[in-house]
Design a protein around this motif. Structure first.
Motif, mmCIF file in Angstrom:
data_model
loop_
_atom_site.group_PDB
_atom_site.id
_atom_site.type_symbol
_atom_site.label_atom_id
_atom_site.label_comp_id
_atom_site.label_asym_id
_atom_site.label_seq_id
_atom_site.Cartn_x
_atom_site.Cartn_y
_atom_site.Cartn_z
ATOM 1 N N HIS A 15 0.862 -1.186 0.000
ATOM 2 C CA HIS A 15 0.000 0.000 0.000
ATOM 3 C C HIS A 15 0.903 1.242 0.000
ATOM 4 C CE1 HIS A 15 -3.530 -2.515 0.989
ATOM 5 N NE2 HIS A 15 -2.668 -3.198 1.740
ATOM 6 N N ASN A 16 1.400 1.596 -1.157
ATOM 7 C CA ASN A 16 2.469 2.592 -1.237
ATOM 8 C C ASN A 16 2.267 3.666 -2.298
ATOM 9 O OD1 ASN A 16 2.837 1.159 -3.563
ATOM 10 N ND2 ASN A 16 4.873 0.376 -3.041
ATOM 11 N N LYS A 17 1.003 3.955 -2.597
ATOM 12 C CA LYS A 17 0.769 4.952 -3.649
ATOM 13 C C LYS A 17 -0.398 5.858 -3.275
ATOM 14 C CE LYS A 17 -1.919 1.598 -6.372
ATOM 15 N NZ LYS A 17 -1.631 0.442 -5.505
ATOM 16 N N ASP A 18 -0.535 6.944 -4.024
ATOM 17 C CA ASP A 18 -1.606 7.899 -3.798
ATOM 18 C C ASP A 18 -2.958 7.194 -3.937
ATOM 19 O OD1 ASP A 18 -3.002 10.169 -3.372
ATOM 20 O OD2 ASP A 18 -2.359 11.228 -5.172
ATOM 21 N N GLY A 19 -3.808 7.352 -2.914
ATOM 22 C CA GLY A 19 -5.103 6.682 -2.896
ATOM 23 C C GLY A 19 -5.065 5.351 -2.204
ATOM 24 N N ASP A 20 -3.892 4.846 -1.950
ATOM 25 C CA ASP A 20 -3.737 3.578 -1.231
ATOM 26 C C ASP A 20 -2.430 3.663 -0.435
ATOM 27 O OD1 ASP A 20 -3.981 1.020 -0.277
ATOM 28 O OD2 ASP A 20 -3.225 0.061 -2.098
ATOM 29 N N LEU A 21 -2.485 4.419 0.645
ATOM 30 C CA LEU A 21 -1.269 4.746 1.390
ATOM 31 C C LEU A 21 -1.359 4.249 2.831
ATOM 32 C CD1 LEU A 21 1.436 6.249 1.758
ATOM 33 C CD2 LEU A 21 0.099 8.310 2.263
ATOM 34 N N TRP A 22 -0.481 3.310 3.181
ATOM 35 C CA TRP A 22 -0.366 2.819 4.549
ATOM 36 C C TRP A 22 1.051 3.107 5.049
ATOM 37 C CZ3 TRP A 22 -2.939 -2.632 5.499
ATOM 38 C CH2 TRP A 22 -4.273 -2.586 5.094
ATOM 39 N N ILE A 23 1.176 3.266 6.354
ATOM 40 C CA ILE A 23 2.498 3.406 6.962
ATOM 41 C C ILE A 23 2.509 2.688 8.310
ATOM 42 C CG2 ILE A 23 3.010 5.631 5.872
ATOM 43 C CD1 ILE A 23 2.418 6.967 8.592
ATOM 44 N N ILE A 24 3.694 2.481 8.831
ATOM 45 C CA ILE A 24 3.880 1.874 10.153
ATOM 46 C C ILE A 24 4.503 2.916 11.074
ATOM 47 C CG2 ILE A 24 5.093 0.101 11.485
ATOM 48 C CD1 ILE A 24 5.171 -1.573 8.866
ATOM 49 N N ILE A 25 3.898 3.067 12.257
ATOM 50 C CA ILE A 25 4.492 3.913 13.303
ATOM 51 C C ILE A 25 4.490 3.108 14.590
ATOM 52 C CG2 ILE A 25 4.346 6.040 14.634
ATOM 53 C CD1 ILE A 25 2.816 7.311 12.335
ATOM 54 N N ASP A 26 5.668 2.770 15.074
ATOM 55 C CA ASP A 26 5.824 2.046 16.332
ATOM 56 C C ASP A 26 4.983 0.772 16.353
ATOM 57 O OD1 ASP A 26 6.800 1.593 18.913
ATOM 58 O OD2 ASP A 26 5.137 2.679 19.846
ATOM 59 N N ALA A 27 5.147 -0.052 15.352
ATOM 60 C CA ALA A 27 4.487 -1.356 15.222
ATOM 61 C C ALA A 27 2.983 -1.269 14.996
ATOM 62 C CB ALA A 27 4.786 -2.241 16.432
ATOM 63 N N LYS A 28 2.458 -0.068 14.779
ATOM 64 C CA LYS A 28 1.042 0.111 14.487
ATOM 65 C C LYS A 28 0.880 0.480 13.029
ATOM 66 C CE LYS A 28 0.259 1.867 19.172
ATOM 67 N NZ LYS A 28 -0.111 3.060 19.982
ATOM 68 N N VAL A 29 -0.151 -0.046 12.397
ATOM 69 C CA VAL A 29 -0.379 0.178 10.975
ATOM 70 C C VAL A 29 -1.498 1.207 10.794
ATOM 71 C CG1 VAL A 29 -0.993 -0.876 8.764
ATOM 72 C CG2 VAL A 29 0.334 -2.174 10.473
ATOM 73 N N TYR A 30 -1.217 2.229 9.993
ATOM 74 C CA TYR A 30 -2.177 3.320 9.762
ATOM 75 C C TYR A 30 -2.506 3.414 8.285
ATOM 76 C CZ TYR A 30 -1.036 4.882 14.493
ATOM 77 O OH TYR A 30 -0.851 4.954 15.847
ATOM 78 N N ASN A 31 -3.793 3.573 7.996
ATOM 79 C CA ASN A 31 -4.259 3.775 6.628
ATOM 80 C C ASN A 31 -4.484 5.271 6.413
ATOM 81 O OD1 ASN A 31 -5.560 3.935 4.185
ATOM 82 N ND2 ASN A 31 -7.026 2.294 4.595
ATOM 83 N N LEU A 32 -3.611 5.914 5.643
ATOM 84 C CA LEU A 32 -3.680 7.354 5.398
ATOM 85 C C LEU A 32 -4.244 7.689 4.027
ATOM 86 C CD1 LEU A 32 -0.205 8.454 6.848
ATOM 87 C CD2 LEU A 32 -2.348 8.004 8.054
ATOM 88 N N SER A 33 -4.870 6.731 3.391
ATOM 89 C CA SER A 33 -5.336 6.916 2.009
ATOM 90 C C SER A 33 -6.245 8.132 1.869
ATOM 91 C CB SER A 33 -6.073 5.662 1.536
ATOM 92 O OG SER A 33 -5.236 4.531 1.631
ATOM 93 N N ARG A 34 -7.233 8.277 2.747
ATOM 94 C CA ARG A 34 -8.150 9.410 2.678
ATOM 95 C C ARG A 34 -7.620 10.638 3.422
ATOM 96 N NH1 ARG A 34 -14.144 6.633 3.627
ATOM 97 N NH2 ARG A 34 -14.078 5.220 1.816
ATOM 98 N N PHE A 35 -6.707 10.381 4.358
ATOM 99 C CA PHE A 35 -6.190 11.474 5.164
ATOM 100 C C PHE A 35 -5.119 12.294 4.453
ATOM 101 C CE2 PHE A 35 -2.814 12.796 8.183
ATOM 102 C CZ PHE A 35 -3.516 13.771 8.885
ATOM 103 N N ALA A 36 -4.477 11.712 3.457
ATOM 104 C CA ALA A 36 -3.326 12.361 2.822
ATOM 105 C C ALA A 36 -3.633 13.789 2.378
ATOM 106 C CB ALA A 36 -2.840 11.530 1.643
#
Length: 529
Positions: A15-36
């Protein structure tokens, strides 16, 4: 959290592109697709190197405080955790001691000892910290932001455990009260207990809120307790007030402040121009004049009282003036928040009974001077603890912030600044605890004769150290150190408000001169080189 899904790092990486963006912060997974598109720092920040689909922990903590992740609007972006991993970063835990070096005074640090604090003091500290963290901290952050006075619910909670009464120190006013749910008996309560209360409140990191939390009472009520008649203190209904003044103030239902300073009279009390003249029948004072910079002077409450310095026929006299007809207040805008209620107070033909006189007519200077030592000592307690808050912020920042590919802590110039901060905070606390011990073992009269100079020096030294620490902290935080939100918000606030401590209770130069004059009076006549 148990219902959240678990993902492998490989799954997140897809999940590494615009419209489908996830990241990891301190072992937690966040979906930033709509938040970007809503990201306050702009969308492009989220698409930098090694962020989309990757572990962005280091990048996040280089820009944001941990508390951001705990806010509801951001916490709900979490969609899962990394399989087989556990979060390592711990946020604020109510009642907990900080593990950051020098963030706590040594008596609260593992493996250290102190001759001053008993087991009762330690139990008391734990209870006070839990109370402040649970009932005060969140309100302090909110009120500092909106400039409103501390919430009445906080005053009420404090009243339930007699917090307000304890802030005036040990004394007869505590007799018969249950203190902090019975942890300490009124006869046991000493200045170290009061030091603990003051330093725990300071941990909220909000200078204006600290004053708003009945700072006016701490300096305005002692003259009433020490110099007011028993009727005035307890059964004032038949004299001038429609309420019992001391019990209601201790309950947090009524309020009082000290009204001495004027536009033409700060440290020089003799310059006061507010007048009090006797009525023809001699039964009332008629008061006219205006006070300035009065802490807690401007509130929405009718039931305020002002411990007021006036010029009378016999000289300087202190009179308790209830808020009523002829009394008006107007807020003063200062460089810290309006939550302190700093105000002009105007008296126009205000009539109060002569029984409201505190002390003797013309003896007001003794009424005011009697509380100066305690007022300055309280400010030293606050200053010492607030500097530790800055040190904790700085140590966290230089560990997590990188510049030129390395942590700030790798730079000798940064370490030197931090070393100066720590040395000042430690020396200040040691001197403060020594003075507190002396106070515990001296009568009030002995304190007045022996500690006035020492406390003047201590107050001067504490605020000089604080201003140095504030300046260096801003340099370390850079632009964030002058920004009211985000990583440096406590640093910005501290740097902006520290001049108040350097002025209130006596300007540094005035106090330094007082200390030297006290020393010269004690010089032996036969001393020669």
């Amino acid at each position: 959290m148990t219902s959240l899904k678990q993902f492998t790092r490989e799954e997140v990486a897809q999940h590494n592109k615009d419209g489908d963006l996830w990241i990891i912060i301190d072992a937690k997974v966040y979906n930033l697709s709509r938040f970007a598109d809503l990201h306050p720092g702009g969308k492009t920040v989220l698409f930098g190197d090694d962020i989309p689909g990757q572990d962005a922990t280091e990048a996040f903590y280089g820009l944001h405080r941990h508390e951001v992740l705990e806010r509801a609007q951001y916490a709900r972006l979490q969609v899962g955790t990394v399989r087989g991993e556990q979060p390592a970063i711990v946020g604020r835990v109510n009642g907990a001691l900080s593990k950051v070096p020098y963030a706590e005074p040594t008596w609260l640090s593992d493996g250290y000892h102190s001759p001053y604090y008993t087991e009762n003091h330690k139990r008391f500290q734990r209870a006070v910290r839990e109370f402040v963290d649970e009932h005060v901290y969140a309100d302090a952050q909110a009120r500092e932001a909106d400039g409103k006075r501390p919430s009445q619910s906080v005053f009420d909670k404090m009243g339930e455990v007699n917090f307000h009464a304890m802030r005036l120190g040990p004394g007869k006013h505590l007799k018969g009260l249950t203190l902090m749910n019975g942890i300490v008996e009124p006869e046991q309560f000493d200045y170290f207990h009061e030091l603990i209360i003051t330093q725990e409140i300071v941990r909220t990191g909000n200078r204006g809120y600290g004053d708003g939390m009945l700072g006016g009472m701490v300096i305005g009520l002692p003259p009433v307790l020490n110099f007011g008649s028993n009727e005035l203190k307890a059964e004032a209904g038949q004299i001038s007030h429609p309420y019992r003044i001391v019990p209601d103030i201790f309950a947090g239902k009524k309020f009082i402040c000290l009204a001495i300073s004027e536009a033409h009279a700060g440290s020089d009390v003799s310059g006061i121009q507010t007048t009090a003249e006797k009525s023809p029948d001699g039964k009332e004072w008629i008061i006219n004049g205006e006070k300035k910079w009065i802490t807690n002077g401007h509130t929405t409450f009718f039931f305020n009282s002002f411990t007021t310095g006036c010029k009378t026929e016999d000289g300087f006299t202190v009179i308790l003036v209830p808020r009523g007809e002829g009394v008006s207040t107007k807020p003063i805008k200062t460089s810290y928040s309006a939550t302190a209620g700093t105000a002009y107070v105007t008296f126009e033909n205000v009539r109060v009974p002569v029984e409201n006189t505190l002390g003797s007519e013309g003896g007001g200077i003794f009424v005011i001077l009697s509380n100066f030592n305690h007022e300055r000592w309280v400010m030293c307690c606050s200053s010492a603890r607030s500097q530790r808050l800055v040190i904790e912020e700085v140590l966290k920042w230089i560990q997590q912030r990188k510049a030129f590919g390395r942590p700030l802590s790798s730079q000798a110039v940064i370490r030197n600044k931090v070393a100066q901060m720590i040395a000042k905070a430690e020396s200040l606390q040691a001197w403060l605890e020594n003075m507190t011990y002396q106070m515990n073992n001296m009568t009030y009269k002995q304190q007045s004769s022996k500690l006035a100079g020492q406390l003047a020096f201590l107050k001067m030294y504490s605020t000089q150290c604080a201003q140095d620490t504030a300046r260096d902290a801003v340099q370390i935080f850079g632009g964030r150190g002058i920004t009211q939100t985000g990583m440096g918000r406590f640093i910005e606030h501290y740097h902006r408000t520290i001049p108040f401590d350097a002025l209130l209770g006596g300007a540094e130069d005035v106090l330094g001169d007082l200390g030297v004059r006290q020393a010269m009076r004690a010089m032996p006549k036969n001393a020669r080189l």
